[in-house]
Design a protein around this motif. Structure first.
Motif, PDB file in Angstrom:
ATOM      1  N   GLU A 131     -81.463  11.110   4.514  1.00 16.60           N
ATOM      2  CA  GLU A 131     -82.052  11.281   5.954  1.00 16.60           C
ATOM      3  C   GLU A 131     -82.809  10.242   6.473  1.00 16.60           C
ATOM      4  O   GLU A 131     -82.696   9.646   7.463  1.00 16.60           O
ATOM      5  CB  GLU A 131     -83.015  12.569   6.023  1.00 16.60           C
ATOM      6  CG  GLU A 131     -82.497  13.894   6.004  1.00 16.60           C
ATOM      7  CD  GLU A 131     -83.406  14.978   5.654  1.00 16.60           C
ATOM      8  OE1 GLU A 131     -84.579  14.780   5.693  1.00 16.60           O
ATOM      9  OE2 GLU A 131     -83.032  15.895   5.410  1.00 16.60           O
ATOM     10  N   THR A 132     -83.642   9.502   5.372  1.00 15.79           N
ATOM     11  CA  THR A 132     -84.354   8.440   5.532  1.00 15.79           C
ATOM     12  C   THR A 132     -83.202   7.209   5.823  1.00 15.79           C
ATOM     13  O   THR A 132     -83.473   6.179   6.762  1.00 15.79           O
ATOM     14  CB  THR A 132     -85.056   7.920   4.357  1.00 15.79           C
ATOM     15  OG1 THR A 132     -85.947   8.699   3.901  1.00 15.79           O
ATOM     16  CG2 THR A 132     -85.695   6.453   4.479  1.00 15.79           C
ATOM     17  N   HIS A 135     -81.969   7.808   9.400  1.00 11.48           N
ATOM     18  CA  HIS A 135     -83.056   7.325  10.304  1.00 11.48           C
ATOM     19  C   HIS A 135     -82.994   5.746  10.322  1.00 11.48           C
ATOM     20  O   HIS A 135     -83.250   5.191  11.531  1.00 11.48           O
ATOM     21  CB  HIS A 135     -84.309   7.948   9.724  1.00 11.48           C
ATOM     22  CG  HIS A 135     -85.334   8.041  10.882  1.00 11.48           C
ATOM     23  ND1 HIS A 135     -86.679   8.093  10.519  1.00 11.48           N
ATOM     24  CD2 HIS A 135     -85.447   7.816  12.250  1.00 11.48           C
ATOM     25  CE1 HIS A 135     -87.351   7.988  11.663  1.00 11.48           C
ATOM     26  NE2 HIS A 135     -86.741   7.793  12.637  1.00 11.48           N
ATOM     27  N   ASN A 136     -83.182   4.920   9.373  1.00 10.25           N
ATOM     28  CA  ASN A 136     -83.360   3.611   9.392  1.00 10.25           C
ATOM     29  C   ASN A 136     -82.002   2.982  10.053  1.00 10.25           C
ATOM     30  O   ASN A 136     -82.196   2.125  10.648  1.00 10.25           O
ATOM     31  CB  ASN A 136     -83.431   3.067   7.992  1.00 10.25           C
ATOM     32  CG  ASN A 136     -84.555   3.359   7.308  1.00 10.25           C
ATOM     33  OD1 ASN A 136     -85.527   3.738   8.162  1.00 10.25           O
ATOM     34  ND2 ASN A 136     -84.935   3.156   6.076  1.00 10.25           N
ATOM     35  N   ILE A 138     -80.107   4.111  12.431  1.00 11.37           N
ATOM     36  CA  ILE A 138     -80.106   4.551  13.843  1.00 11.37           C
ATOM     37  C   ILE A 138     -81.354   3.560  14.474  1.00 11.37           C
ATOM     38  O   ILE A 138     -80.992   3.126  15.667  1.00 11.37           O
ATOM     39  CB  ILE A 138     -80.773   5.774  14.086  1.00 11.37           C
ATOM     40  CG1 ILE A 138     -79.497   7.009  13.572  1.00 11.37           C
ATOM     41  CG2 ILE A 138     -81.213   6.247  15.430  1.00 11.37           C
ATOM     42  CD1 ILE A 138     -80.038   8.565  13.654  1.00 11.37           C
ATOM     43  N   ARG A 139     -82.308   3.165  13.852  1.00 16.15           N
ATOM     44  CA  ARG A 139     -83.240   2.523  14.452  1.00 16.15           C
ATOM     45  C   ARG A 139     -82.716   1.143  14.347  1.00 16.15           C
ATOM     46  O   ARG A 139     -83.544   0.357  15.143  1.00 16.15           O
ATOM     47  CB  ARG A 139     -84.525   2.810  13.941  1.00 16.15           C
ATOM     48  CG  ARG A 139     -85.248   4.141  14.157  1.00 16.15           C
ATOM     49  CD  ARG A 139     -86.569   4.249  13.450  1.00 16.15           C
ATOM     50  NE  ARG A 139     -86.622   4.115  12.126  1.00 16.15           N
ATOM     51  CZ  ARG A 139     -87.690   4.141  11.329  1.00 16.15           C
ATOM     52  NH1 ARG A 139     -88.909   4.194  11.958  1.00 16.15           N
ATOM     53  NH2 ARG A 139     -87.802   3.779  10.419  1.00 16.15           N
ATOM     54  N   TYR A 190     -88.884  17.037  15.688  1.00 20.50           N
ATOM     55  CA  TYR A 190     -89.024  15.749  14.911  1.00 20.50           C
ATOM     56  C   TYR A 190     -87.822  15.166  14.650  1.00 20.50           C
ATOM     57  O   TYR A 190     -86.701  15.890  14.459  1.00 20.50           O
ATOM     58  CB  TYR A 190     -89.625  15.930  13.632  1.00 20.50           C
ATOM     59  CG  TYR A 190     -91.186  16.664  13.748  1.00 20.50           C
ATOM     60  CD1 TYR A 190     -92.257  15.634  14.393  1.00 20.50           C
ATOM     61  CD2 TYR A 190     -91.460  17.858  13.606  1.00 20.50           C
ATOM     62  CE1 TYR A 190     -93.596  16.218  14.492  1.00 20.50           C
ATOM     63  CE2 TYR A 190     -92.687  18.218  13.659  1.00 20.50           C
ATOM     64  CZ  TYR A 190     -93.731  17.671  14.091  1.00 20.50           C
ATOM     65  OH  TYR A 190     -95.074  17.942  14.308  1.00 20.50           O
ATOM     66  N   THR A 191     -87.671  13.825  14.637  1.00 18.86           N
ATOM     67  CA  THR A 191     -86.620  13.176  14.329  1.00 18.86           C
ATOM     68  C   THR A 191     -85.844  13.371  13.184  1.00 18.86           C
ATOM     69  O   THR A 191     -84.650  13.714  13.263  1.00 18.86           O
ATOM     70  CB  THR A 191     -86.798  11.529  14.244  1.00 18.86           C
ATOM     71  OG1 THR A 191     -87.435  11.040  15.745  1.00 18.86           O
ATOM     72  CG2 THR A 191     -85.434  10.908  14.391  1.00 18.86           C
ATOM     73  N   ARG A 192     -86.402  13.530  12.120  1.00 17.03           N
ATOM     74  CA  ARG A 192     -85.947  13.911  10.834  1.00 17.03           C
ATOM     75  C   ARG A 192     -85.258  15.415  10.962  1.00 17.03           C
ATOM     76  O   ARG A 192     -84.273  15.428  10.215  1.00 17.03           O
ATOM     77  CB  ARG A 192     -87.151  13.877   9.782  1.00 17.03           C
ATOM     78  CG  ARG A 192     -87.282  12.545   9.101  1.00 17.03           C
ATOM     79  CD  ARG A 192     -88.036  12.736   7.989  1.00 17.03           C
ATOM     80  NE  ARG A 192     -88.248  11.463   7.323  1.00 17.03           N
ATOM     81  CZ  ARG A 192     -87.250  10.814   6.312  1.00 17.03           C
ATOM     82  NH1 ARG A 192     -86.422  11.794   5.964  1.00 17.03           N
ATOM     83  NH2 ARG A 192     -87.484   9.637   5.636  1.00 17.03           N
ATOM     84  N   LYS A 194     -83.838  16.788  13.586  1.00 17.86           N
ATOM     85  CA  LYS A 194     -82.617  16.282  14.146  1.00 17.86           C
ATOM     86  C   LYS A 194     -81.441  16.073  13.332  1.00 17.86           C
ATOM     87  O   LYS A 194     -80.367  16.408  13.423  1.00 17.86           O
ATOM     88  CB  LYS A 194     -82.803  15.529  15.513  1.00 17.86           C
ATOM     89  CG  LYS A 194     -83.770  16.073  16.567  1.00 17.86           C
ATOM     90  CD  LYS A 194     -84.099  15.119  17.802  1.00 17.86           C
ATOM     91  CE  LYS A 194     -84.845  15.812  18.820  1.00 17.86           C
ATOM     92  NZ  LYS A 194     -85.427  14.823  19.894  1.00 17.86           N
ATOM     93  N   ILE A 195     -81.939  14.776  12.609  1.00 19.35           N
ATOM     94  CA  ILE A 195     -80.899  14.599  11.564  1.00 19.35           C
ATOM     95  C   ILE A 195     -80.452  15.403  10.409  1.00 19.35           C
ATOM     96  O   ILE A 195     -79.282  15.678  10.359  1.00 19.35           O
ATOM     97  CB  ILE A 195     -81.640  13.082  10.771  1.00 19.35           C
ATOM     98  CG1 ILE A 195     -81.722  11.852  11.738  1.00 19.35           C
ATOM     99  CG2 ILE A 195     -80.497  12.685   9.695  1.00 19.35           C
ATOM    100  CD1 ILE A 195     -82.459  11.018  11.352  1.00 19.35           C
ATOM    101  N   ARG A 196     -81.427  16.172   9.877  1.00 17.44           N
ATOM    102  CA  ARG A 196     -81.408  17.157   9.072  1.00 17.44           C
ATOM    103  C   ARG A 196     -80.417  18.425   9.574  1.00 17.44           C
ATOM    104  O   ARG A 196     -79.402  18.858   8.969  1.00 17.44           O
ATOM    105  CB  ARG A 196     -82.821  17.816   8.687  1.00 17.44           C
ATOM    106  CG  ARG A 196     -82.384  19.038   7.407  1.00 17.44           C
ATOM    107  CD  ARG A 196     -83.957  19.378   6.989  1.00 17.44           C
ATOM    108  NE  ARG A 196     -84.667  18.206   6.643  1.00 17.44           N
ATOM    109  CZ  ARG A 196     -85.852  18.041   6.670  1.00 17.44           C
ATOM    110  NH1 ARG A 196     -86.751  19.245   6.747  1.00 17.44           N
ATOM    111  NH2 ARG A 196     -86.628  17.203   5.979  1.00 17.44           N
TER     112      ARG A 196
END
Length: 268
Positions: A131-132, A135-136, A138-139, A190-192, A194-196
């Motif tokens: 997930e990290t 997330h990285n 995507i940003r 939370y963003t995480r 949504k990813i999860r």
């Protein structure tokens, strides 16, 4: 499972005989699993264990329930327990941060305050690591961001990084150990989350062994990043004197860029 965690601890030189280890305990499946495994390994590793719970005071009675659960679990295992409360909402407003980021900042600040001369063990697992990375990505990130969560950072160790969330829940089920569920993890606020809940399930449709594959991929990327970081440290030691870089132009662009980035971060 216990042997797998032990091997990962040894491979990454996380703990040494005589270490006092504070286990970050939220009451969720991951941290409960971590506490139980470290407690079972403490004699083999020659370490002592205690637990630290951070109550973010965001979910009212549910937050207090989590704290009580953690306290009772530690009592049953005869493990020293400390609980610290913090006002995440107030801090987020003061610093213009999201609640997610504010909670993380306060949590690590508390970890730092209570861990002088000790190790902190957090329960990040292989799913968290993927997930990290997503997330990285995507940003916007480079190799370092794709290397995920480091197994060791200063006095923080993460013994479950090569264990999937599915393995953790299976382990707890097998020993009839319950845990609490944070209701905010079930939403997409939370963003995480949504990813999860959305991105990773789609990826698993393409690769059913996604988590296992990600463990190997992230480990390879981390090894390559560590090699570059080692070279950057060597070049910095050689070329940076009297607050000036000399001879940096002789090195590859990747090394030059990282040396400058390292200097900027250290002097931020």
């Amino acid at each position: 499972m216990i042997n797998k965690v032990f091997d990962f601890l040894q491979k990454n030189n996380m703990l040494s005989a005589g270490d006092n280890v504070i286990c970050g305990l939220s009451g969720g499946a991951d941290s409960v699993c971590l506490l139980i495994i470290l407690n079972q390994l403490k004699e083999k590793l020659k370490i002592s264990i205690e637990a630290l719970h951070v109550n973010h005071c965001l979910r009212g009675d549910e937050s207090d329930r989590d704290e009580r659960f953690c306290h009772e679990l530690c009592n049953s295992l005869n493990i020293k327990f400390t609980a610290v409360s913090c006002d995440v909402k107030k801090y987020a407003d003061e610093k213009s941060l999201s609640c997610e980021e504010a909670a993380r900042n306060l949590r690590y600040s508390i970890f730092d305050e209570y861990s002088e001369g000790k190790k902190i063990a957090t329960a990040h697992n292989a799913d968290d690591n993927l997930e990290t990375v997503i997330h990285n990505l995507i940003r916007g990130t480079a190799l370092k961001g794709l290397s995920g969560i480091p197994p060791v950072r200063e006095n923080i160790v993460r013994p479950l990084l090569n264990v999937s969330r599915q393995e953790i829940e299976y382990f707890l089920k097998n020993i009839n150990q319950n845990f609490v569920t944070d209701s905010t993890n079930l939403t997409n606020d939370y963003t995480r989350n949504k990813i999860r809940h959305n991105i990773i399930p789609l990826m698993k449709e393409i690769n059913s062994s996604l988590i296992e594959t990600s463990i190997r991929s992230i480990e390879s990327l981390r090894s390559e990043n560590n090699l570059i970081e080692s070279e950057v440290n060597s070049v910095t030691d050689k070329c940076f004197n009297n607050n000036v870089f000399t001879g940096l132009a002789d090195y590859n662009e990747v090394i030059r860029r990282r040396c400058i980035s390292k200097l900027l971060i250290e002097n931020h």
